[in-house]
Design an enzyme around this catalytic site. Sequence first.
Site, PDB file in Angstrom:
ATOM      1  CG  MET A  80      -1.866  -1.137   1.325  1.00  0.00           C
ATOM      2  SD  MET A  80      -2.865  -1.069   2.855  1.00  0.00           S
ATOM      3  CE  MET A  80      -1.642  -1.576   4.055  1.00  0.00           C
TER       4      MET A  80
ATOM      5  CB  ILE B 269       4.261  -5.522   7.275  1.00  0.00           C
ATOM      6  CG1 ILE B 269       4.055  -7.033   7.447  1.00  0.00           C
ATOM      7  CG2 ILE B 269       5.747  -5.184   7.357  1.00  0.00           C
ATOM      8  CD1 ILE B 269       4.670  -7.850   6.338  1.00  0.00           C
TER       9      ILE B 269
ATOM     10  N   GLY C 100       1.410   4.302   4.519  1.00  0.00           N
ATOM     11  CA  GLY C 100       2.247   3.440   3.695  1.00  0.00           C
ATOM     12  C   GLY C 100       2.655   2.164   4.400  1.00  0.00           C
ATOM     13  CB  SER C 101       1.787  -0.301   5.774  1.00  0.00           C
ATOM     14  OG  SER C 101       0.474   0.132   5.480  1.00  0.00           O
ATOM     15  NE  ARG C 102       5.115  -7.470   2.229  1.00  0.00           N
ATOM     16  CZ  ARG C 102       6.339  -7.955   2.045  1.00  0.00           C
ATOM     17  NH1 ARG C 102       7.343  -7.142   1.814  1.00  0.00           N
ATOM     18  NH2 ARG C 102       6.555  -9.237   2.110  1.00  0.00           N
TER      19      ARG C 102
END
Length: 234
Positions: free
Chosen positions: A102, A159, A189-191
Amino acid sequence: MSLVDSVTKAFVPVHREGWPFIAISLVATLVVGYFVDPLFWIGLIFTGWICYFFRDPKRVTPVQEGIVVSPADGVVSHIGPARPPQELELGTEPVLRISIFMNVFNCHVNRAPMAGKVTRVAYRAGKFLNAELDKASEHNERNGLVIETEHTKIGVVQIAGLVARRIVCFVREGENLGAGDRFGLIRFGSRLDVYFPNGAAPRVALGQSMIAGETVLADLTPGAEGTGPLTRAS
């Protein structure tokens, strides 16, 4: 469609996690803008972006036995075997993992990939490497969930990334989730990693754009590897 309906549909709800940030940004904009006029407009644009980041649109989740939907908006950055995080207690053997990255422009509200009971919630502190890197799954700050049904279970891991500094999880162990229910959020912002049981058939490709709660990630139905791609319900 009436004018009222058109206006209503034009405004996307903002998640409650975003209101403190919006309030701080708006107050700072008014204070600084009082002294420096150009900064008022810059601050107003920034406040608008924060509203956009914390948007929480309605989603239509397909209902079909055995399918797993995307838990996040973003782009598929990994499809392949990987060992689940130790704290999820899903075993030590590699299983299918699908990762969704993301960026700061994606909607960051996370949704349950399938219906089931949350049997484990495990947080682990870590680094803040670029979430696009494969090693981020092992080294970065993360929060993992195990969602279990009578027949199967999957792991879902939030994450933190290079910019993200706060993982928010709304659920606890023992709670029941419906497919597409909101379960968390990661700021800026991440995953998301999803770990599947053996026999799961991926239904996405690398680089494909995901819609949380709508795009079908994989099919857990026995023999699904021989079936064609699934389509989103209207």
